[in-house]
Design a protein around this motif. Structure first.
Motif, PDB file in Angstrom:
ATOM      1  N   HIS A  38       0.802  -1.218   0.000  1.00  0.00           N
ATOM      2  CA  HIS A  38       0.000   0.000   0.000  1.00  0.00           C
ATOM      3  C   HIS A  38       0.836   1.270   0.000  1.00  0.00           C
ATOM      4  CE1 HIS A  38      -3.973  -1.699   0.158  1.00  0.00           C
ATOM      5  NE2 HIS A  38      -3.502  -2.626   0.978  1.00  0.00           N
ATOM      6  N   THR A  39       2.113   1.171   0.342  1.00  0.00           N
ATOM      7  CA  THR A  39       2.940   2.379   0.358  1.00  0.00           C
ATOM      8  C   THR A  39       3.914   2.443  -0.807  1.00  0.00           C
ATOM      9  OG1 THR A  39       4.513   1.333   1.865  1.00  0.00           O
ATOM     10  CG2 THR A  39       2.785   2.674   2.853  1.00  0.00           C
ATOM     11  N   HIS A  40       4.429   1.299  -1.286  1.00  0.00           N
ATOM     12  CA  HIS A  40       5.476   1.314  -2.307  1.00  0.00           C
ATOM     13  C   HIS A  40       5.180   0.422  -3.504  1.00  0.00           C
ATOM     14  CE1 HIS A  40       7.996   3.526   0.461  1.00  0.00           C
ATOM     15  NE2 HIS A  40       7.806   2.599   1.379  1.00  0.00           N
ATOM     16  N   GLY A  41       4.061  -0.248  -3.544  1.00  0.00           N
ATOM     17  CA  GLY A  41       3.751  -1.128  -4.665  1.00  0.00           C
ATOM     18  C   GLY A  41       4.300  -2.537  -4.454  1.00  0.00           C
ATOM     19  N   ILE A  42       4.418  -3.279  -5.561  1.00  0.00           N
ATOM     20  CA  ILE A  42       4.810  -4.688  -5.459  1.00  0.00           C
ATOM     21  C   ILE A  42       6.249  -4.855  -4.963  1.00  0.00           C
ATOM     22  CG2 ILE A  42       5.532  -4.940  -7.866  1.00  0.00           C
ATOM     23  CD1 ILE A  42       3.542  -7.528  -5.891  1.00  0.00           C
ATOM     24  N   GLY A  43       7.133  -3.959  -5.349  1.00  0.00           N
ATOM     25  CA  GLY A  43       8.515  -4.030  -4.862  1.00  0.00           C
ATOM     26  C   GLY A  43       8.596  -3.836  -3.358  1.00  0.00           C
ATOM     27  N   GLY A  44       7.818  -2.907  -2.858  1.00  0.00           N
ATOM     28  CA  GLY A  44       7.777  -2.685  -1.417  1.00  0.00           C
ATOM     29  C   GLY A  44       7.169  -3.854  -0.678  1.00  0.00           C
ATOM     30  N   ALA A  45       6.183  -4.494  -1.302  1.00  0.00           N
ATOM     31  CA  ALA A  45       5.565  -5.662  -0.670  1.00  0.00           C
ATOM     32  C   ALA A  45       6.579  -6.789  -0.537  1.00  0.00           C
ATOM     33  CB  ALA A  45       4.364  -6.121  -1.482  1.00  0.00           C
ATOM     34  N   ILE A  46       7.356  -7.006  -1.582  1.00  0.00           N
ATOM     35  CA  ILE A  46       8.382  -8.061  -1.519  1.00  0.00           C
ATOM     36  C   ILE A  46       9.450  -7.702  -0.498  1.00  0.00           C
ATOM     37  CG2 ILE A  46      10.196  -9.225  -2.830  1.00  0.00           C
ATOM     38  CD1 ILE A  46       8.323  -8.937  -5.299  1.00  0.00           C
ATOM     39  N   GLY A  47       9.925  -6.461  -0.539  1.00  0.00           N
ATOM     40  CA  GLY A  47      10.979  -6.043   0.388  1.00  0.00           C
ATOM     41  C   GLY A  47      10.549  -6.072   1.841  1.00  0.00           C
ATOM     42  N   LEU A  48       9.408  -5.474   2.123  1.00  0.00           N
ATOM     43  CA  LEU A  48       8.949  -5.450   3.513  1.00  0.00           C
ATOM     44  C   LEU A  48       8.455  -6.826   3.972  1.00  0.00           C
ATOM     45  CD1 LEU A  48       7.226  -1.972   3.798  1.00  0.00           C
ATOM     46  CD2 LEU A  48       9.391  -2.712   4.755  1.00  0.00           C
ATOM     47  N   GLY A  49       8.024  -7.660   3.036  1.00  0.00           N
ATOM     48  CA  GLY A  49       7.692  -9.042   3.395  1.00  0.00           C
ATOM     49  C   GLY A  49       8.926  -9.795   3.858  1.00  0.00           C
ATOM     50  N   LEU A  50      10.046  -9.598   3.165  1.00  0.00           N
ATOM     51  CA  LEU A  50      11.303 -10.237   3.591  1.00  0.00           C
ATOM     52  C   LEU A  50      11.783  -9.692   4.933  1.00  0.00           C
ATOM     53  CD1 LEU A  50      13.186 -10.431   0.188  1.00  0.00           C
ATOM     54  CD2 LEU A  50      12.138 -12.303   1.470  1.00  0.00           C
ATOM     55  N   VAL A  51      11.639  -8.396   5.120  1.00  0.00           N
ATOM     56  CA  VAL A  51      11.978  -7.815   6.426  1.00  0.00           C
ATOM     57  C   VAL A  51      11.074  -8.407   7.501  1.00  0.00           C
ATOM     58  CG1 VAL A  51      11.961  -5.675   7.764  1.00  0.00           C
ATOM     59  CG2 VAL A  51      12.921  -5.695   5.473  1.00  0.00           C
ATOM     60  N   GLY A  52       9.822  -8.615   7.178  1.00  0.00           N
ATOM     61  CA  GLY A  52       8.886  -9.217   8.121  1.00  0.00           C
ATOM     62  C   GLY A  52       9.277 -10.631   8.508  1.00  0.00           C
ATOM     63  N   VAL A  53       9.829 -11.394   7.560  1.00  0.00           N
ATOM     64  CA  VAL A  53      10.299 -12.746   7.882  1.00  0.00           C
ATOM     65  C   VAL A  53      11.410 -12.682   8.917  1.00  0.00           C
ATOM     66  CG1 VAL A  53      11.504 -14.756   6.958  1.00  0.00           C
ATOM     67  CG2 VAL A  53       9.608 -13.771   5.694  1.00  0.00           C
ATOM     68  N   ILE A  54      12.361 -11.785   8.704  1.00  0.00           N
ATOM     69  CA  ILE A  54      13.495 -11.665   9.636  1.00  0.00           C
ATOM     70  C   ILE A  54      13.012 -11.206  11.008  1.00  0.00           C
ATOM     71  CG2 ILE A  54      15.632 -10.399  10.082  1.00  0.00           C
ATOM     72  CD1 ILE A  54      15.948 -10.328   6.973  1.00  0.00           C
ATOM     73  N   VAL A  55      12.160 -10.199  11.030  1.00  0.00           N
ATOM     74  CA  VAL A  55      11.627  -9.702  12.302  1.00  0.00           C
ATOM     75  C   VAL A  55      10.794 -10.775  12.987  1.00  0.00           C
ATOM     76  CG1 VAL A  55      10.055  -8.007  13.314  1.00  0.00           C
ATOM     77  CG2 VAL A  55      11.725  -7.294  11.614  1.00  0.00           C
ATOM     78  N   GLY A  56      10.017 -11.525  12.223  1.00  0.00           N
ATOM     79  CA  GLY A  56       9.201 -12.594  12.796  1.00  0.00           C
ATOM     80  C   GLY A  56      10.024 -13.676  13.449  1.00  0.00           C
ATOM     81  N   VAL A  57      11.135 -14.039  12.824  1.00  0.00           N
ATOM     82  CA  VAL A  57      12.008 -15.055  13.426  1.00  0.00           C
ATOM     83  C   VAL A  57      12.604 -14.542  14.729  1.00  0.00           C
ATOM     84  CG1 VAL A  57      14.184 -16.290  13.108  1.00  0.00           C
ATOM     85  CG2 VAL A  57      12.506 -16.244  11.276  1.00  0.00           C
ATOM     86  N   VAL A  58      13.039 -13.295  14.738  1.00  0.00           N
ATOM     87  CA  VAL A  58      13.597 -12.720  15.969  1.00  0.00           C
ATOM     88  C   VAL A  58      12.537 -12.654  17.064  1.00  0.00           C
ATOM     89  CG1 VAL A  58      14.577 -10.619  16.974  1.00  0.00           C
ATOM     90  CG2 VAL A  58      15.388 -11.435  14.766  1.00  0.00           C
TER      91      VAL A  58
END
Length: 71
Positions: A38-58
């Motif tokens: 919703h803020t950056h389009g499909i590229g942002g969704a992929i990027g922040l999704g990957l960041v979410g994986v890392i944060v979720g594991v922590v």
């Protein structure tokens, strides 16, 4: 070998930790992808999704530290 059975408190603690992991691991990338989309389009969704994986594991590894940071 003499092994001790886990007590009630250990059982409850393990149950709560498993519920926390089951909730936080899929929720973190989903929230990141939603915000990214919703803020950056499909590229942002992929990027922040990957960041979410890392944060979720922590967050899943150390729920006590997470709660201390929030409180």
């Amino acid at each position: 070998m003499d092994q001790k059975k886990p007590g009630l408190f250990e059982g409850i603690q393990t149950f709560v930790w498993k519920c926390w992991c089951i909730f936080i691991l899929p929720a973190s990338p989903a929230i990141g992808a939603y915000i990214g989309l919703h803020t950056h389009g499909i590229g942002g969704a992929i990027g922040l999704g990957l960041v979410g994986v890392i944060v979720g594991v922590v967050l899943a590894i150390a729920p006590r530290a997470t709660l201390e940071l929030l409180g």
